[in-house]
Design a protein around this motif. Structure first.
Motif, mmCIF file in Angstrom:
data_model
loop_
_atom_site.group_PDB
_atom_site.id
_atom_site.type_symbol
_atom_site.label_atom_id
_atom_site.label_comp_id
_atom_site.label_asym_id
_atom_site.label_seq_id
_atom_site.Cartn_x
_atom_site.Cartn_y
_atom_site.Cartn_z
ATOM 1 N N ASN A 98 0.606 -0.723 0.030
ATOM 2 C CA ASN A 98 -0.114 -0.271 0.225
ATOM 3 C C ASN A 98 1.104 1.192 -0.430
ATOM 4 O OD1 ASN A 98 -2.250 -1.075 0.082
ATOM 5 N ND2 ASN A 98 -2.160 -1.855 2.586
ATOM 6 N N TYR A 99 1.962 1.166 0.430
ATOM 7 C CA TYR A 99 3.311 2.419 0.914
ATOM 8 C C TYR A 99 4.031 3.006 -0.808
ATOM 9 C CZ TYR A 99 2.917 1.165 5.906
ATOM 10 O OH TYR A 99 2.261 0.219 6.876
ATOM 11 N N ILE A 100 3.715 1.554 -0.848
ATOM 12 C CA ILE A 100 5.132 2.055 -2.646
ATOM 13 C C ILE A 100 3.688 2.961 -3.430
ATOM 14 C CG2 ILE A 100 6.585 0.352 -2.115
ATOM 15 C CD1 ILE A 100 5.300 -1.312 -3.850
ATOM 16 N N GLN A 101 2.537 2.293 -3.383
ATOM 17 C CA GLN A 101 1.771 3.068 -4.507
ATOM 18 C C GLN A 101 1.661 4.226 -4.834
ATOM 19 O OE1 GLN A 101 -2.682 1.301 -4.126
ATOM 20 N NE2 GLN A 101 -1.412 -1.309 -3.798
ATOM 21 N N LYS A 102 2.285 4.847 -3.841
ATOM 22 C CA LYS A 102 2.200 6.506 -4.059
ATOM 23 C C LYS A 102 2.901 7.047 -4.851
ATOM 24 C CE LYS A 102 -0.774 7.456 -0.206
ATOM 25 N NZ LYS A 102 -1.508 7.901 -0.058
ATOM 26 N N ASN A 103 4.234 5.728 -5.487
ATOM 27 C CA ASN A 103 5.258 5.886 -6.273
ATOM 28 C C ASN A 103 4.534 5.102 -7.749
ATOM 29 O OD1 ASN A 103 6.992 6.138 -7.987
ATOM 30 N ND2 ASN A 103 8.392 6.893 -6.317
ATOM 31 N N THR A 104 3.784 5.753 -8.530
ATOM 32 C CA THR A 104 3.621 5.343 -9.768
ATOM 33 C C THR A 104 5.020 4.506 -11.033
ATOM 34 O OG1 THR A 104 3.250 7.372 -10.990
ATOM 35 C CG2 THR A 104 1.136 6.151 -9.311
ATOM 36 N N SER A 105 5.806 5.311 -10.276
ATOM 37 C CA SER A 105 7.195 4.545 -11.415
ATOM 38 C C SER A 105 7.634 3.465 -10.542
ATOM 39 C CB SER A 105 7.778 5.661 -10.930
ATOM 40 O OG SER A 105 7.397 7.073 -12.013
ATOM 41 N N LEU A 106 7.497 3.644 -8.995
ATOM 42 C CA LEU A 106 7.740 2.369 -8.499
ATOM 43 C C LEU A 106 7.046 0.963 -8.572
ATOM 44 C CD1 LEU A 106 9.831 0.387 -6.866
ATOM 45 C CD2 LEU A 106 8.969 1.704 -5.492
ATOM 46 N N VAL A 107 5.851 1.479 -9.226
ATOM 47 C CA VAL A 107 4.637 0.671 -9.081
ATOM 48 C C VAL A 107 5.008 0.019 -10.318
ATOM 49 C CG1 VAL A 107 2.336 0.085 -9.340
ATOM 50 C CG2 VAL A 107 3.247 1.211 -7.543
ATOM 51 N N TYR A 108 5.043 0.447 -11.585
ATOM 52 C CA TYR A 108 4.936 0.353 -13.136
ATOM 53 C C TYR A 108 6.500 -0.206 -12.962
ATOM 54 C CZ TYR A 108 5.237 1.169 -17.684
ATOM 55 O OH TYR A 108 5.027 0.638 -19.483
ATOM 56 N N ASP A 109 7.495 0.392 -12.500
ATOM 57 C CA ASP A 109 8.387 -0.422 -13.452
ATOM 58 C C ASP A 109 8.337 -1.829 -12.473
ATOM 59 O OD1 ASP A 109 9.573 2.062 -14.509
ATOM 60 O OD2 ASP A 109 11.201 2.543 -12.596
#
Length: 312
Positions: free
Chosen positions: A131-142
């Motif tokens: 849930n925390y990393i969803q704040k950075n869409t680039s991280l999720v996408y990568d």
């Protein structure tokens, strides 16, 4: 370079042997400090089985934040350049700390770096961390592509199960705020990091395991339990020095008073008594929160070097 690992233990016998075994398997030399919050299980016996651990015994349970402050203060007194804060139920991979330090030395402005948090079996992401990393869409996408394009990804928050913190961070903004006994202290710390211009980063391809899937979360049942949850939420929100809260507090109190009137008209007197307790709680929190906001807007090491400890 001196690197210290600080672990707060409390009745963590089920995890501590594995936690410490993984710490001592690290690829770099570490000073390992465990602060025990007056455990009543076999935690201390397990810890003492690791002869290189410096154990600090507390005479009562001081909570997560204050116990960490004691460990951090001790680590800094021993000239630690970095402090790695590790949960008792988390397990490091061998290169985790070394890789995080390498990334920190290649980047600028990060007050905290954290690895990717996997679940206890290492088969997927820790559910809260996802849930925390969803704040950075680039991280999720990568992550979905399986190809990371950045050395580190900025996030507004990551929980303190595994934080690499350089000494400069502690010297600038201090330790955890003691108004948080357990839960909320890492949220508040991240708020303060952002206020003072620091970044919070997650480093890809660097991991720890957070073994908490089997933990049972109970819904609050009694008024006391419900008020405890309300207190934590209000402190976390109102102590955020990135926002102005006076109007928010006034509106919240007004809404509680309106609710009390409605409950009276509906003859729900038990609920009336509960909301009156909530109003009283709000009034009791105000001075504490105001003091916290005032201190945390300043830049010097609050909350550290303030406790005499017994080492074993």
């Amino acid at each position: 370079m001196e690197v210290a690992v600080v672990i707060v233990s409390y009745n963590g016998a089920r995890w501590l042997f594995d936690c410490l075994t993984h710490v001592f398997g690290s690829t770099i030399a570490l000073k390992v400090i465990v602060v025990d919050n007056h455990s009543t299980d076999a935690s201390c016996e397990i810890i003492k089985g690791f002869t290189d651990v410096e154990l600090i015994l507390l005479d009562e349970n001081y909570g997560f934040g204050k116990a960490n402050n004691i460990g951090i203060s001790y680590a800094l007194s021993k000239n630690a350049d970095y402090v790695f804060l590790l949960n008792q139920d988390a397990y490091l991979e061998t290169q985790t700390i070394e890789q995080l330090i390498e990334v920190h030395q290649k980047t600028l402005g990060y007050g905290v770096l954290s690895p990717i948090h996997l679940n206890g079996k290492g088969l997927g992401l820790d559910i809260n961390f996802s849930n925390y990393i969803q704040k950075n869409t680039s991280l999720v996408y990568d992550a979905l592509k399986g190809h990371y394009t950045a050395l580190v990804y900025d996030v507004p928050f990551v929980n303190a199960a595994g934080w690499l913190v350089p000494k400069e961070t502690f010297k600038s903004i201090g330790g955890f705020d003691p108004i948080f006994y357990h839960y909320g202290e890492d949220v508040n710390y991240c708020q303060r990091l952002l206020f003072h211009g620091y970044k919070i980063g997650v480093v890809p391809n660097v991991f720890l395991l957070h073994d908490r899937e089997q933990r049972i979360t109970k819904e609050p049942q009694t008024d006391a339990e419900k008020l405890q949850l309300v207190e934590r939420k209000l402190k976390t929100h109102w102590a955020d020095i990135n926002i102005e809260v006076e109007t928010l507090i006034t509106r919240y109190k007004h809404s509680i008073k309106k609710t009390i009137v409605k409950q009276i008209l509906q003859l729900k007197f038990k609920r009336v008594f509960y909301y009156k307790k909530e109003l009283k709680l709000i009034d009791s929190l105000l001075l504490e929160v105001q003091k916290s906001r005032r201190l945390n807007r300043e830049e010097h090491p609050h909350y550290l070097n303030s406790h005499t400890t017994k080492r074993v």
